[in-house]
Structures are given as structure tokens and as C-alpha cells.
Design a protein around this motif. Sequence first.
Motif, PDB file in Angstrom:
ATOM      1  N   LEU A 171       0.866  -1.187   0.000  1.00 17.78           N
ATOM      2  CA  LEU A 171       0.000   0.000   0.000  1.00 17.78           C
ATOM      3  C   LEU A 171       0.895   1.228   0.000  1.00 17.78           C
ATOM      4  CD1 LEU A 171      -2.774  -1.037   2.555  1.00 17.78           C
ATOM      5  CD2 LEU A 171      -2.909  -1.044   0.071  1.00 17.78           C
ATOM      6  N   LYS A 172       1.411   1.580  -1.140  1.00 16.82           N
ATOM      7  CA  LYS A 172       2.358   2.681  -1.235  1.00 16.82           C
ATOM      8  C   LYS A 172       1.620   3.982  -1.531  1.00 16.82           C
ATOM      9  CE  LYS A 172       5.347  -0.582  -0.808  1.00 16.82           C
ATOM     10  NZ  LYS A 172       5.934  -0.863   0.500  1.00 16.82           N
ATOM     11  N   GLY A 173       2.070   5.047  -0.910  1.00 15.93           N
ATOM     12  CA  GLY A 173       1.473   6.346  -1.166  1.00 15.93           C
ATOM     13  C   GLY A 173       0.430   6.710  -0.132  1.00 15.93           C
ATOM     14  N   PRO A 174       0.093   8.000  -0.084  1.00 17.14           N
ATOM     15  CA  PRO A 174      -0.832   8.473   0.967  1.00 17.14           C
ATOM     16  C   PRO A 174      -2.311   8.382   0.585  1.00 17.14           C
ATOM     17  CG  PRO A 174       0.029  10.337  -0.248  1.00 17.14           C
ATOM     18  CD  PRO A 174       0.675   9.123  -0.852  1.00 17.14           C
ATOM     19  N   LEU A 175      -2.628   8.015  -0.691  1.00 20.17           N
ATOM     20  CA  LEU A 175      -4.022   7.992  -1.150  1.00 20.17           C
ATOM     21  C   LEU A 175      -4.487   6.558  -1.323  1.00 20.17           C
ATOM     22  CD1 LEU A 175      -3.842  10.812  -3.843  1.00 20.17           C
ATOM     23  CD2 LEU A 175      -4.725  10.990  -1.522  1.00 20.17           C
ATOM     24  N   PHE A 176      -5.780   6.339  -1.027  1.00 19.52           N
ATOM     25  CA  PHE A 176      -6.312   4.977  -1.071  1.00 19.52           C
ATOM     26  C   PHE A 176      -7.687   4.956  -1.727  1.00 19.52           C
ATOM     27  CE2 PHE A 176      -3.047   3.239   1.566  1.00 19.52           C
ATOM     28  CZ  PHE A 176      -2.691   4.264   2.419  1.00 19.52           C
ATOM     29  N   TYR A 177      -7.894   3.922  -2.569  1.00 24.80           N
ATOM     30  CA  TYR A 177      -9.210   3.577  -3.108  1.00 24.80           C
ATOM     31  C   TYR A 177      -9.673   2.284  -2.428  1.00 24.80           C
ATOM     32  CZ  TYR A 177      -8.299   6.666  -7.148  1.00 24.80           C
ATOM     33  OH  TYR A 177      -8.028   7.722  -7.958  1.00 24.80           O
ATOM     34  N   VAL A 178     -10.994   2.107  -2.342  1.00 25.15           N
ATOM     35  CA  VAL A 178     -11.566   0.846  -1.869  1.00 25.15           C
ATOM     36  C   VAL A 178     -12.578   0.376  -2.909  1.00 25.15           C
ATOM     37  CG1 VAL A 178     -12.955  -0.309  -0.113  1.00 25.15           C
ATOM     38  CG2 VAL A 178     -11.236   1.353   0.574  1.00 25.15           C
ATOM     39  N   CYS A 179     -12.397  -0.878  -3.356  1.00 22.26           N
ATOM     40  CA  CYS A 179     -13.341  -1.490  -4.289  1.00 22.26           C
ATOM     41  C   CYS A 179     -13.958  -2.721  -3.623  1.00 22.26           C
ATOM     42  CB  CYS A 179     -12.639  -1.912  -5.583  1.00 22.26           C
ATOM     43  SG  CYS A 179     -11.855  -0.541  -6.473  1.00 22.26           S
ATOM     44  N   ILE A 180     -15.214  -2.993  -3.985  1.00 20.74           N
ATOM     45  CA  ILE A 180     -15.895  -4.188  -3.474  1.00 20.74           C
ATOM     46  C   ILE A 180     -16.446  -4.965  -4.658  1.00 20.74           C
ATOM     47  CG2 ILE A 180     -17.789  -5.096  -2.082  1.00 20.74           C
ATOM     48  CD1 ILE A 180     -17.620  -2.667  -0.326  1.00 20.74           C
ATOM     49  N   ALA A 181     -16.040  -6.247  -4.754  1.00 16.59           N
ATOM     50  CA  ALA A 181     -16.622  -7.160  -5.730  1.00 16.59           C
ATOM     51  C   ALA A 181     -17.626  -8.034  -4.990  1.00 16.59           C
ATOM     52  CB  ALA A 181     -15.539  -8.013  -6.385  1.00 16.59           C
ATOM     53  N   VAL A 211     -13.071  -7.365  -0.779  1.00 18.67           N
ATOM     54  CA  VAL A 211     -12.713  -5.949  -0.669  1.00 18.67           C
ATOM     55  C   VAL A 211     -11.286  -5.773  -1.131  1.00 18.67           C
ATOM     56  CG1 VAL A 211     -12.433  -4.012   0.900  1.00 18.67           C
ATOM     57  CG2 VAL A 211     -14.309  -5.607   1.240  1.00 18.67           C
ATOM     58  N   ILE A 212     -11.059  -4.798  -2.000  1.00 25.40           N
ATOM     59  CA  ILE A 212      -9.721  -4.498  -2.519  1.00 25.40           C
ATOM     60  C   ILE A 212      -9.345  -3.091  -2.083  1.00 25.40           C
ATOM     61  CG2 ILE A 212      -8.240  -4.353  -4.542  1.00 25.40           C
ATOM     62  CD1 ILE A 212     -11.609  -5.992  -4.938  1.00 25.40           C
ATOM     63  N   VAL A 213      -8.213  -2.953  -1.393  1.00 29.38           N
ATOM     64  CA  VAL A 213      -7.687  -1.650  -0.993  1.00 29.38           C
ATOM     65  C   VAL A 213      -6.477  -1.347  -1.858  1.00 29.38           C
ATOM     66  CG1 VAL A 213      -6.777  -0.262   0.895  1.00 29.38           C
ATOM     67  CG2 VAL A 213      -8.490  -2.010   1.367  1.00 29.38           C
ATOM     68  N   ILE A 214      -6.504  -0.194  -2.547  1.00 30.61           N
ATOM     69  CA  ILE A 214      -5.462   0.182  -3.496  1.00 30.61           C
ATOM     70  C   ILE A 214      -4.756   1.420  -2.972  1.00 30.61           C
ATOM     71  CG2 ILE A 214      -4.984   0.873  -5.871  1.00 30.61           C
ATOM     72  CD1 ILE A 214      -7.739  -0.473  -6.553  1.00 30.61           C
ATOM     73  N   GLY A 215      -3.437   1.352  -2.874  1.00 28.62           N
ATOM     74  CA  GLY A 215      -2.645   2.506  -2.458  1.00 28.62           C
ATOM     75  C   GLY A 215      -1.959   3.143  -3.650  1.00 28.62           C
ATOM     76  N   THR A 216      -1.887   4.480  -3.676  1.00 24.68           N
ATOM     77  CA  THR A 216      -1.292   5.180  -4.806  1.00 24.68           C
ATOM     78  C   THR A 216      -0.689   6.504  -4.356  1.00 24.68           C
ATOM     79  OG1 THR A 216      -1.737   6.081  -7.013  1.00 24.68           O
ATOM     80  CG2 THR A 216      -3.484   6.289  -5.367  1.00 24.68           C
ATOM     81  N   ASP A 217       0.293   7.002  -5.152  1.00 23.45           N
ATOM     82  CA  ASP A 217       0.925   8.285  -4.830  1.00 23.45           C
ATOM     83  C   ASP A 217       0.063   9.464  -5.237  1.00 23.45           C
ATOM     84  OD1 ASP A 217       4.087   6.852  -5.721  1.00 23.45           O
ATOM     85  OD2 ASP A 217       3.239   7.158  -3.727  1.00 23.45           O
ATOM     86  N   LYS A 218      -0.723   9.286  -6.275  1.00 25.61           N
ATOM     87  CA  LYS A 218      -1.569  10.380  -6.748  1.00 25.61           C
ATOM     88  C   LYS A 218      -2.843   9.816  -7.352  1.00 25.61           C
ATOM     89  CE  LYS A 218       0.765  10.609 -11.247  1.00 25.61           C
ATOM     90  NZ  LYS A 218       1.448  11.487 -12.208  1.00 25.61           N
ATOM     91  N   ALA A 219      -3.878  10.665  -7.375  1.00 23.58           N
ATOM     92  CA  ALA A 219      -5.168  10.269  -7.937  1.00 23.58           C
ATOM     93  C   ALA A 219      -5.531  11.230  -9.058  1.00 23.58           C
ATOM     94  CB  ALA A 219      -6.249  10.270  -6.863  1.00 23.58           C
ATOM     95  N   GLY A 220      -6.404  10.782  -9.930  1.00 24.33           N
ATOM     96  CA  GLY A 220      -6.846  11.614 -11.042  1.00 24.33           C
ATOM     97  C   GLY A 220      -7.622  10.788 -12.029  1.00 24.33           C
ATOM     98  N   GLU A 221      -7.926  11.397 -13.182  1.00 23.00           N
ATOM     99  CA  GLU A 221      -8.735  10.696 -14.175  1.00 23.00           C
ATOM    100  C   GLU A 221      -8.008   9.473 -14.725  1.00 23.00           C
ATOM    101  OE1 GLU A 221     -11.162  14.631 -15.792  1.00 23.00           O
ATOM    102  OE2 GLU A 221      -9.923  13.440 -17.159  1.00 23.00           O
ATOM    103  N   ASP A 222      -6.668   9.576 -14.891  1.00 21.94           N
ATOM    104  CA  ASP A 222      -5.920   8.431 -15.413  1.00 21.94           C
ATOM    105  C   ASP A 222      -5.988   7.255 -14.449  1.00 21.94           C
ATOM    106  OD1 ASP A 222      -3.299  10.547 -16.808  1.00 21.94           O
ATOM    107  OD2 ASP A 222      -5.276   9.966 -17.585  1.00 21.94           O
ATOM    108  N   LYS A 223      -5.781   7.536 -13.168  1.00 19.20           N
ATOM    109  CA  LYS A 223      -5.818   6.470 -12.177  1.00 19.20           C
ATOM    110  C   LYS A 223      -7.236   5.897 -12.066  1.00 19.20           C
ATOM    111  CE  LYS A 223      -2.766   5.628  -9.955  1.00 19.20           C
ATOM    112  NZ  LYS A 223      -1.678   4.656 -10.118  1.00 19.20           N
ATOM    113  N   ASP A 224      -8.272   6.780 -12.119  1.00 10.86           N
ATOM    114  CA  ASP A 224      -9.657   6.313 -12.068  1.00 10.86           C
ATOM    115  C   ASP A 224      -9.962   5.383 -13.238  1.00 10.86           C
ATOM    116  OD1 ASP A 224     -11.080   9.457 -10.822  1.00 10.86           O
ATOM    117  OD2 ASP A 224      -9.952   7.848  -9.843  1.00 10.86           O
TER     118      ASP A 224
END
Length: 758
Positions: free
Chosen positions: A396-406, A455-468
Motif C-alpha cells: 500500500l504505497k502512497g498516501p491515497l487509497f481507493y476501496v473497491c468491493i466485488a 474488498v480491494i484496498v489500493i494505495g497510490t501516490d496520486k489520484a486523477g482521471e488516469d488512475k480512475d
Amino acid sequence: MKKMFAFLAAISFKRKLVVYSLLISILPVFLIGLTSSYLVSATIQEEVDHNQQIVLKQIQNQLNDFIINLNISSISLASNLLLEKTVTEGTTVDNLNQMLEMIETIRKQKSFSPIHFDVSVISKRYHNVYTDSEGTAFEFYNQMITNERPQYNSSFIVTPRTYPNQDDLLLFRPTPLHTYYTDGVVILHVSIRELLRFVENLNLGDNRSLYIIDPAGKIIISQNEEEIGTTVTRSAGLYEWWKQPSDGAEFVLEGETYQVSSQKSNLNNWTYISLIKKAELTRKADSIRRMTWITMGVMVLLSILVALVGSRKLYRPIGKLMDKISNEEKWETEHKDELQALDSFMLHMVRTNGELQDKLKRQIPDLKAGVFQQLLWGDMSEAEMRAKVEPLDLPLKGPLFYVCIAAVDEYKEWISMYRDKELSLIQYALKKVTEETFHDRLPCIAFTPSQGQVVIVIGTDKAGEDKDAIIRERADQVRHNVTLYFPFSVSVTISRSRKDYSSITRSYQEALSLLNYRLLLGNNVTISDNQIEPSLRTSSRHIFHLQKQIVHAVVQSDLEGAKRELRQLVEAIPQYAQTSETVLGLFSYLLGELYYVLHEIRDDLQEIFNDQLYNSLYGLTTLAEVEEWLDSHVFPSIVQLMESQTVSKQKKIVQQVLLFIHESFDSDLSLQQAADTFQLSSSQLSRIFKEETGCNFSEYLIGYRMKKASEWLEYSDMSIKEIADRLRYTNVQNFSRTFKQIIGVPPGEFRKQARSVG
């Protein structure tokens, strides 16, 4: 202080241990004893003072009941047609039978009342008085009415001994009730003996005195018969509490200190004054304070004994350890005192713990599962989360996180598709497919909080339209892979990106809430916050509002209204529902709501609501066919069944109240609000509701709310906090406590059990 530190530095470690043990043992006992003595005595005193107010309030309520019973009796007599006729025609020999019937009526009313009273009936037209007490002239009572100046046709009370030769408490009321003391008057006489008997029944005890004073300063009730009817003067001790009621004040009478509590009644503006000896109130606190000090003394002695014995026992293992260390030559040569040797030895042990790291790694998966659980539910602070997550070397690298649920789309069918052992394997396989699909492009971790969900937790350095876009592409790929390898489908929700570990729980709750849109979007879809149109956000509320309106119209046998609302629903559905499965699901939900509401009113609905009904629904292919089937077959059948049995007016009212509860249970609903809606008094509605349902209004409302909560827990992904908020609970703790009392298990455990049974 310096000498003390110097003394402690000079003595041996063994003696230091004794001194510190004594200090640690004795000081807390003194501090706790002093604090607890003060807090306990203060708390008990507050409780005693509070109980005083409760007792006074109970006395006030009992006297209010006393006065209310008198008023009820007076109203019953004043509104009696026979008494009205007697007042109008007078009490003469010519209407002797009428007089006898009136006397019998008065006797019956007196027998019904718990209060003993006498009755006088005045005919102002004929200037005569009938009374079953000692006779009094018409002018005597007429003068009282003139002096008291009653407001219109309201009743009034005359305190005992207000007038000469008047020893009774008198309650005046005009008859007929709509007159203004112009035709006749009914007077209830309550003797001082009856008032004293009332005071005796209160069981005040020998240490309490009670005074009840009217607004004019006259004592209405006292334990001393001689004080009844006297006026409280400015020089009297009770004057200031009569003028200005207060709590907790002290009053000295004949060398004895009393605590005074006084209140004003909202019913008749009387002042209630209670005096109780101060010694009686403080006896319990003094006793506890004394026992606390005795206990503290015993504990100090025991603490000294424990400190002396314990310090020796504490030093014994250190001595034995030093003996073992001293057998090693390197410890004797490298260290001069035992503490340094022991410190070095402990450091050596820490270094040797490195050999255990391989064994610990085998337990990392279990540790990770526990950490994932805490991340999702927010059980730790940000610092605690970092302290647990970072040592596990999670991706989980970076200060930003997404959470997805399948989440599996058809959960119940999925549960019934596999046996218990197979279900565990399928769940594991679903987790691996989901995790590997995301891990191809993104650093993430996967976790299974419950069956049918990953549940999937994704860590990233930055967020935006590309990451979305990348995350959405991976979510679509997960859905594709699941349908490729398994005989079922999943829907995937994507939360917004948020900063720090502490935000993961918010993202998880958001992803859970997005699963609710499957009802309108259908199965096997990817749902994210930015894709949901404003109209879609309000669609569920609009759809369910129309369904409620249809249910309400059918229950009220309003077929035209049901047809009108059904037409609006049919017109609205194509704007929101994208698949035929979604459309049929919405109408299946409508039938379920109809059955649920009607089942609360009557229990003979099986001939309509059976498997054949739902099979018929799923056999229809167009919205027009569904509308025609509901409008021409289902709704008329329900209305015909409901109208086939005649019910009482009371039962119809309760049926309407039940429907009102079903429609408004998630608002700040109260008995008074329901009573106002149906133009009833709260007491009348409470009575008929209890008679028809077997439980009171608040019990039924709480039970219905908990029933809805159990449905949401089992069949929706709403969080416990969301359910508590929707049901108008101030916090989750209150909701969980009520849920456990009604259902038998906490909400989280109920959801786990319900989904495991499936």
C-alpha cells in the motif's frame, strides 16, 4: 528532597525495592480512599436529594389524581340529565320521584369514586339546596360563589375553614355544564378527616412533614389537623418556600435541622412543601464515609504487609537469575553490578530473538487478515494503523487509497448453489481471481469481510482521471474473469480516493452504499460515484415513494388511486431500470411490501400471496402486461378479500395506524403525532391500540423498526451506522443495545449469522 534522592541512590537495589514497594502500595490507597470517600458520599447525597424530589413529585401526582377524581365525579354529576332537570324544576314534593332518582344517582356516583365525599345541589332559580351533608342555607353557598368569582363555567375549590362553619374542602361546578353558575351548582364536600386519611395513605413516616398550600397562602393539607385552613404569614417559616419554591434548602425548627423541598403544581398552582430531618438524609453517607476510612486503614496495613513480602519475592527471581549469570565467566568480568549485568543479558536475549523471525512469518497471513479488518472498520487511530500496517510490508504505497468491493449479484442463489466446503473454496477462488486481476496493474491488498464479497484496498501516490480509468478498467476485467470462470456474476463498486489509513473505513462505507444502486442498474455492473447521474441518485427515493403510495392506496381499498400511482411507476421505471431483471425485481419488491403491510393487519393472505403469484409475475414480458396484471387481477383480489370481512370502527382505526407506522417508522414518530393525525386523544389511541394488537404503541414501533433493521442487515449492504441514523437513533450504541434486546443478538452478529445460513 535532595537528601531523599541521595539516600535512595546510596542504598542497595534490594532496599530500594522495599522502599518503592511501600510508597507504591500506600500512596494509592490514601489517594483512592480520600477520593472515593468524597465521591461516594457526595454521590449518595445527590441520590438522596434526587429521591426527595421524586417522593415530592409522587405526592404531587397522587394529590393531582385526588383532585382529578373529584373533578371527574363533579363533571359526571353536573352533566347528569336528571340533576339538570331537578335544578330546572326545583326540589319540591310534587316531583318527589324525581328527587328520589336524583338521590340514587348521587349515591351511585359516590360509590364509584375512591374518595369519600358528600354532595350538595343548588337550584338558583328556586333558591333551595339539596345536600346529603349537614344542611347549609342557600345564601351561604351563593355568597361563596360571589366571593370566589369563578371564570365562566369553570370549577373552583374552596379551602377548608375559609368561611365560618365551613370545615370541608368544597369543589363547585355549574349544572348544566354550559351555564355560568346561573341555573344550578353541584358542590362536592370532602371532610378534613378524608384529607387526613389521604395523608396517612402516603406513608410519609415520622421524619417527614408535608404541607400543601393554595395560591392564597392557606394550608390545604397537613399532618396536623389544626393547621389545615390556616394562612401562612410572612413571619412563618414556610412563607419563603411558598412564595419561591426551591430544592435542597435547610430549615431549623425547634433546634432540629430539616431539608426543605418545594414545588408548584401545574394543575392547580398549589405549592407542595416537604420537610425531612437532615440527620436522616446524611446517615447513609456518614456510614459509608466511616466504612471507607476503616477499609482504607485495613488496606494500608495489608499493603505494607504485601509490600514487604512482595519485594522479597520480587527480588528472589532477580537473585536467582544473577546466580545463573554469574556462572558464566564473561558476565563476571564485563559487569560490576547486577543491574548492568542483567541489562546486558536482556539485550543478548533480544538479539537472539532474530532466530524466531522465520516462524513469525508463517503467521503473517493471519496477522494481515486482522489488520485488514481493523482498517475497514476504523478500530484504530492513524498512528496505530501505521504502526501495524508498515511492519507487515503491505503493498500500500502512497498516501491515497481507493476501496473497491466485488460482490456476488444473486447472493441467495449463490449460497444455495454450493455446499459448505465448496462455498469456502469458491470464496477463496473468487478472492484470488479478484486480487490477481487488480495486482497486474495496481499495488493492492484483498480481504474477504463476509461471504460473497471481496474488498480491494489500493494505495497510490496520486489520484486523477488516469488512475480512475485504470481502476475502472481493472474492475471491468474482474467482472469479465468471474463470468469466464464461474457460473455467476459479480458487480464491482469503486470509492473515491481519500488520504491516510484512517479514511479507508469511509471509503469502504461508500463502496458498500454504492452496491444499493444495483437495484436500478442491474447485475454485473461497475459502479463508481462519478458515473451516477443526479437523476439516478434520486431515482431510488422516487421509485420507492411511488411503491409506498401504491401500497397505501391498496390497503385503503382505493383502486383508482392505486391505478393512478401504478401508471406513474410504469412511466418512471424506463428512465432508471436498464434490464428486464431489474424491472421485475422492482415489481417483486412491490408485492413483498404489499404482503408485509397487509400481513400486519390480517393473516389470511396465503390464497393471494403464494409462489404462483411470483411465477405469474416473472412470466410477463412487457411493462404493459405487468400493469394490466396488477391493475385487473392482483389489486382487485386484495381489495375484495379485505372487504369480505366486516371489521369494527376501532379495528379500522388501528389498521390505519399500523399503515401509518409502516409509512413513517423512519421519522421522529410519536404516539401524540399519530393521535393528532387520526383526531384522537393520545390516551384513547393508546387504549384501542393495546386492545387490538396486544402491545402498546411504543413497543410496536420499536419492534417494527428492529424488524426493518434485521431486513436491511440481511439483504442490504447498509452499514450499522447508516441503519441507526435512518431509524433516528442518536448513536450506534443505543441502536445496538435495543436491537440485542429485541432480536437477541447484536446487529453485527445477526448479519453474520443471517448470511452464513443464507
